[in-house]
Design a protein around this motif. Structure first.
Motif, PDB file in Angstrom:
ATOM      1  N   GLU A   1       1.257 -79.710  49.080  1.00 27.97           N
ATOM      2  CA  GLU A   1       0.917 -79.336  47.239  1.00 27.97           C
ATOM      3  C   GLU A   1      -0.700 -79.804  47.481  1.00 27.97           C
ATOM      4  O   GLU A   1      -1.290 -79.345  45.895  1.00 27.97           O
ATOM      5  CB  GLU A   1       2.318 -80.330  47.304  1.00 27.97           C
ATOM      6  N   ARG A   2      -1.050 -80.941  48.149  1.00 26.49           N
ATOM      7  CA  ARG A   2      -2.473 -80.863  47.350  1.00 26.49           C
ATOM      8  C   ARG A   2      -3.347 -80.173  47.974  1.00 26.49           C
ATOM      9  O   ARG A   2      -4.073 -79.862  46.634  1.00 26.49           O
ATOM     10  CB  ARG A   2      -2.971 -82.308  47.826  1.00 26.49           C
ATOM     11  N   ARG A   3      -2.838 -79.385  49.140  1.00 18.89           N
ATOM     12  CA  ARG A   3      -4.288 -78.554  49.383  1.00 18.89           C
ATOM     13  C   ARG A   3      -3.845 -76.950  48.343  1.00 18.89           C
ATOM     14  O   ARG A   3      -5.278 -76.693  47.943  1.00 18.89           O
ATOM     15  CB  ARG A   3      -4.072 -77.998  51.054  1.00 18.89           C
ATOM     16  N   ALA A   4      -2.587 -76.900  47.978  1.00 18.10           N
ATOM     17  CA  ALA A   4      -2.932 -75.776  47.038  1.00 18.10           C
ATOM     18  C   ALA A   4      -3.290 -75.978  45.862  1.00 18.10           C
ATOM     19  O   ALA A   4      -3.873 -75.347  44.732  1.00 18.10           O
ATOM     20  CB  ALA A   4      -1.516 -75.443  46.286  1.00 18.10           C
ATOM     21  N   VAL A   5      -3.305 -76.751  45.174  1.00 16.85           N
ATOM     22  CA  VAL A   5      -4.766 -77.687  43.827  1.00 16.85           C
ATOM     23  C   VAL A   5      -6.009 -77.161  44.321  1.00 16.85           C
ATOM     24  O   VAL A   5      -6.666 -76.911  43.353  1.00 16.85           O
ATOM     25  CB  VAL A   5      -4.226 -79.221  43.436  1.00 16.85           C
ATOM     26  N   GLU A   6      -6.164 -78.064  45.536  1.00 19.78           N
ATOM     27  CA  GLU A   6      -7.905 -77.956  45.754  1.00 19.78           C
ATOM     28  C   GLU A   6      -7.882 -76.454  45.562  1.00 19.78           C
ATOM     29  O   GLU A   6      -8.437 -75.986  45.314  1.00 19.78           O
ATOM     30  CB  GLU A   6      -7.983 -78.055  47.099  1.00 19.78           C
ATOM     31  N   GLU A   7      -7.059 -75.069  46.404  1.00 19.93           N
ATOM     32  CA  GLU A   7      -7.833 -74.226  46.762  1.00 19.93           C
ATOM     33  C   GLU A   7      -8.101 -73.153  45.794  1.00 19.93           C
ATOM     34  O   GLU A   7      -8.095 -72.505  45.042  1.00 19.93           O
ATOM     35  CB  GLU A   7      -6.032 -73.859  47.356  1.00 19.93           C
ATOM     36  N   ALA A   8      -7.041 -73.302  44.492  1.00 18.82           N
ATOM     37  CA  ALA A   8      -6.512 -72.694  43.397  1.00 18.82           C
ATOM     38  C   ALA A   8      -7.667 -73.260  42.743  1.00 18.82           C
ATOM     39  O   ALA A   8      -8.433 -72.266  41.690  1.00 18.82           O
ATOM     40  CB  ALA A   8      -5.474 -73.661  42.131  1.00 18.82           C
ATOM     41  N   ALA A   9      -8.455 -74.912  42.738  1.00 21.13           N
ATOM     42  CA  ALA A   9      -9.803 -75.095  42.309  1.00 21.13           C
ATOM     43  C   ALA A   9     -11.011 -74.070  42.352  1.00 21.13           C
ATOM     44  O   ALA A   9     -12.063 -73.665  42.454  1.00 21.13           O
ATOM     45  CB  ALA A   9     -10.105 -76.594  42.049  1.00 21.13           C
ATOM     46  N   TYR A  10     -10.461 -73.906  44.113  1.00 22.80           N
ATOM     47  CA  TYR A  10     -12.109 -73.060  44.883  1.00 22.80           C
ATOM     48  C   TYR A  10     -11.873 -71.376  44.132  1.00 22.80           C
ATOM     49  O   TYR A  10     -13.214 -71.055  44.172  1.00 22.80           O
ATOM     50  CB  TYR A  10     -11.467 -73.426  46.164  1.00 22.80           C
ATOM     51  N   HIS A  11     -10.829 -71.101  44.526  1.00 24.50           N
ATOM     52  CA  HIS A  11     -10.213 -69.731  43.880  1.00 24.50           C
ATOM     53  C   HIS A  11     -10.986 -69.341  42.470  1.00 24.50           C
ATOM     54  O   HIS A  11     -11.397 -68.482  42.209  1.00 24.50           O
ATOM     55  CB  HIS A  11      -8.978 -69.508  44.112  1.00 24.50           C
ATOM     56  N   ALA A  12     -10.749 -70.335  42.070  1.00 23.29           N
ATOM     57  CA  ALA A  12     -11.074 -70.603  39.877  1.00 23.29           C
ATOM     58  C   ALA A  12     -12.395 -71.089  39.568  1.00 23.29           C
ATOM     59  O   ALA A  12     -13.031 -70.509  38.414  1.00 23.29           O
ATOM     60  CB  ALA A  12     -10.162 -71.460  39.711  1.00 23.29           C
ATOM     61  N   GLY A  13     -13.607 -71.050  40.719  1.00 22.01           N
ATOM     62  CA  GLY A  13     -14.761 -70.844  40.763  1.00 22.01           C
ATOM     63  C   GLY A  13     -15.574 -72.423  41.579  1.00 22.01           C
ATOM     64  O   GLY A  13     -16.129 -72.315  41.100  1.00 22.01           O
ATOM     65  N   ALA A  14     -15.146 -72.649  42.038  1.00 16.78           N
ATOM     66  CA  ALA A  14     -15.666 -74.940  41.876  1.00 16.78           C
ATOM     67  C   ALA A  14     -16.561 -74.588  43.014  1.00 16.78           C
ATOM     68  O   ALA A  14     -16.083 -73.827  44.521  1.00 16.78           O
ATOM     69  CB  ALA A  14     -14.230 -75.561  42.010  1.00 16.78           C
ATOM     70  N   ARG A  15     -17.618 -75.215  43.059  1.00 18.92           N
ATOM     71  CA  ARG A  15     -18.209 -75.787  44.136  1.00 18.92           C
ATOM     72  C   ARG A  15     -17.855 -76.714  45.023  1.00 18.92           C
ATOM     73  O   ARG A  15     -17.961 -76.516  46.348  1.00 18.92           O
ATOM     74  CB  ARG A  15     -19.435 -76.029  43.240  1.00 18.92           C
ATOM     75  N   ARG A  16     -17.240 -77.795  44.188  1.00 18.34           N
ATOM     76  CA  ARG A  16     -16.072 -78.738  45.542  1.00 18.34           C
ATOM     77  C   ARG A  16     -14.841 -79.298  45.039  1.00 18.34           C
ATOM     78  O   ARG A  16     -15.410 -79.881  43.368  1.00 18.34           O
ATOM     79  CB  ARG A  16     -17.250 -79.413  45.971  1.00 18.34           C
ATOM     80  N   ALA A  17     -14.068 -79.202  45.239  1.00 14.52           N
ATOM     81  CA  ALA A  17     -12.865 -80.090  44.602  1.00 14.52           C
ATOM     82  C   ALA A  17     -12.064 -81.177  45.055  1.00 14.52           C
ATOM     83  O   ALA A  17     -12.201 -80.927  46.350  1.00 14.52           O
ATOM     84  CB  ALA A  17     -11.712 -78.747  45.096  1.00 14.52           C
ATOM     85  N   TYR A  18     -12.496 -82.080  44.212  1.00 18.83           N
ATOM     86  CA  TYR A  18     -11.735 -83.164  45.117  1.00 18.83           C
ATOM     87  C   TYR A  18     -10.706 -83.407  44.073  1.00 18.83           C
ATOM     88  O   TYR A  18     -10.272 -82.980  42.811  1.00 18.83           O
ATOM     89  CB  TYR A  18     -12.789 -84.409  44.178  1.00 18.83           C
ATOM     90  N   THR A  19      -9.168 -84.106  44.379  1.00 21.45           N
ATOM     91  CA  THR A  19      -8.396 -84.751  43.606  1.00 21.45           C
ATOM     92  C   THR A  19      -8.172 -86.262  43.791  1.00 21.45           C
ATOM     93  O   THR A  19      -8.734 -87.006  44.488  1.00 21.45           O
ATOM     94  CB  THR A  19      -7.069 -84.237  44.902  1.00 21.45           C
ATOM     95  N   ILE A  20      -7.839 -87.069  42.138  1.00 22.30           N
ATOM     96  CA  ILE A  20      -7.593 -87.849  42.236  1.00 22.30           C
ATOM     97  C   ILE A  20      -6.029 -88.776  42.087  1.00 22.30           C
ATOM     98  O   ILE A  20      -5.425 -87.847  40.864  1.00 22.30           O
ATOM     99  CB  ILE A  20      -8.284 -88.311  40.964  1.00 22.30           C
ATOM    100  N   GLU A  21      -4.993 -89.617  42.557  1.00 24.83           N
ATOM    101  CA  GLU A  21      -4.242 -90.069  41.916  1.00 24.83           C
ATOM    102  C   GLU A  21      -3.081 -90.539  40.368  1.00 24.83           C
ATOM    103  O   GLU A  21      -4.565 -90.833  40.118  1.00 24.83           O
ATOM    104  CB  GLU A  21      -3.471 -90.616  42.494  1.00 24.83           C
ATOM    105  N   GLU A  22      -2.878 -89.936  39.679  1.00 24.58           N
ATOM    106  CA  GLU A  22      -2.988 -89.881  38.306  1.00 24.58           C
ATOM    107  C   GLU A  22      -2.362 -91.509  38.060  1.00 24.58           C
ATOM    108  O   GLU A  22      -3.229 -91.260  36.951  1.00 24.58           O
ATOM    109  CB  GLU A  22      -1.179 -88.879  38.072  1.00 24.58           C
ATOM    110  N   PRO A  23      -1.807 -91.642  38.874  1.00 24.05           N
ATOM    111  CA  PRO A  23      -1.730 -93.285  38.169  1.00 24.05           C
ATOM    112  C   PRO A  23      -3.283 -93.947  38.106  1.00 24.05           C
ATOM    113  O   PRO A  23      -3.773 -94.922  37.227  1.00 24.05           O
ATOM    114  CB  PRO A  23      -0.323 -93.592  39.211  1.00 24.05           C
TER     115      PRO A  23
END
Length: 343
Positions: free
Chosen positions: A116-138
């Protein structure tokens, strides 16, 4: 507004990709966008007709050829293609330059799987990100609420969003104990719909249930509790019907999901090391997210846990402010971000 957005072209951004709302923070510009996570799709050619507030107004009111979709469920991507379209729309709304390639930080639930984390990163890359990072919500919520996450002392945050509730104890820049449950504002709305159907034989829509929750919903009794008229379809006659509902009735309707949130907090406290638990008693539990605005929830949690409860100054924006601070102070806070190399 157009001039303001134009001035942010090419800058990095943080996105709180929520089940209910998406917020965008631009480095150096603060929060520039806050819209519902809804996309209206033409079912004949799969084109996005509207995104955000415009699409939310269409929920429950569309003809057969148009579908209003919420592409995120329970805090994770349920429809990858539509999430990508929504992200692309929001990025282009902020970055008017066509070839903008920003660095993007996206918030994710702490209970997310690697896929699921990978899917979020891929969605950001496909949408035009140069580099995608994730951070846990809490973690983002704790930073956005001003908690001293880097110190060797315990801070506890409860982030109640649209699809998930995240409970975490944080110390020395890391999450020590966490609990993520797929119960949030959406679950409260569903509970209200089901209760009205069962008790009054009246069917109401998602938007009506949400408005009812915000107007008269509560987790703890209080003085001068209000009532509200609600309109729906009578399941016996099939005709429109108006009924009057009181705050105690809505409290009864949402009791089960509310108790699930309380139980998640108690579970996390039970697993917390004693030294950190002592810090939490002194500092209190911080509530963030849209669910923190539910009337009386702080009193309910204080009664059930015996802990002081503090509601964040900006509960709806704490997560995106925290992830935005990671961009502003990238060198100091980059250790709380996760990123996998793009293939």
């Amino acid at each position: 507004m157009a001039e303001t957005l134009l001035s942010f072209a090419g800058q990095d951004m943080a996105i709180d990709l929520g089940t209910a709302n998406t917020l965008v923070y631009v480095r150096g510009g603060g929060i520039v966008l806050d819209e519902p996570s809804v996309v209206a799709i033409n079912s004949q050619n799969s084109k996005a007709l509207a995104v955000g507030m415009e699409a939310k107004r269409m929920i429950g009111r569309t003809p057969a050829s148009i579908t209003a979709i919420r592409p995120l469920r329970d805090g994770v991507i349920a429809d990858f293609d539509i999430t990508e379209k929504m992200l692309r729309y929001f990025i282009q709304k902020v970055h008017r330059r066509r070839w903008a390639r920003p660095r993007i930080v996206v918030c994710v639930p702490s209970g997310i799987t690697p896929v699921e984390r990978r899917a979020v990163e891929e969605a950001a890359y496909h949408a035009g990100a140069r580099r995608a990072y994730t951070i846990e919500e809490p973690m983002a919520a704790a930073i956005g609420s001003g908690l001293p996450i880097g110190e060797p002392s315990g801070s506890m945050v409860v982030d109640i969003g649209g699809g998930t509730t995240e409970v975490a104890v944080i110390s020395l820049g890391g999450i020590v104990v966490s609990r993520s449950i797929r119960v949030g504002g959406d679950e409260l709305d569903t509970a209200i719909i089901d209760w009205i159907k069962k008790e009054h034989n009246v069917l109401v829509g998602e938007r009506t249930a949400e408005q009812l929750k915000m107007a008269v919903g509560s987790a703890w009794p209080y003085a001068d509790e209000p009532s509200a008229e609600v309109r729906g379809r009578d399941l016996v006659t099939g005709l429109p019907k108006t009924i009057l509902l009181s705050s105690p009735e809505i409290r009864e309707a949402i009791e089960e999901p509310t108790q699930a949130i309380v139980d998640a907090v108690k579970f996390t406290l039970d697993k917390t090391p004693p030294e950190l638990a002592a810090d939490i008693v002194e500092r209190g539990i911080v509530l963030t997210g849209g669910g923190a605005l539910l009337m009386g929830l702080d009193h309910r949690l204080a009664h059930e846990t015996g802990m002081p409860i503090v509601t964040a100054a900006q509960p709806l924006q704490s997560v995106v402010i925290g992830s935005g601070k990671c961009l502003e102070e990238f060198d100091a806070l980059h250790n709380v971000l996760a990123s996998s190399a793009r293939p």
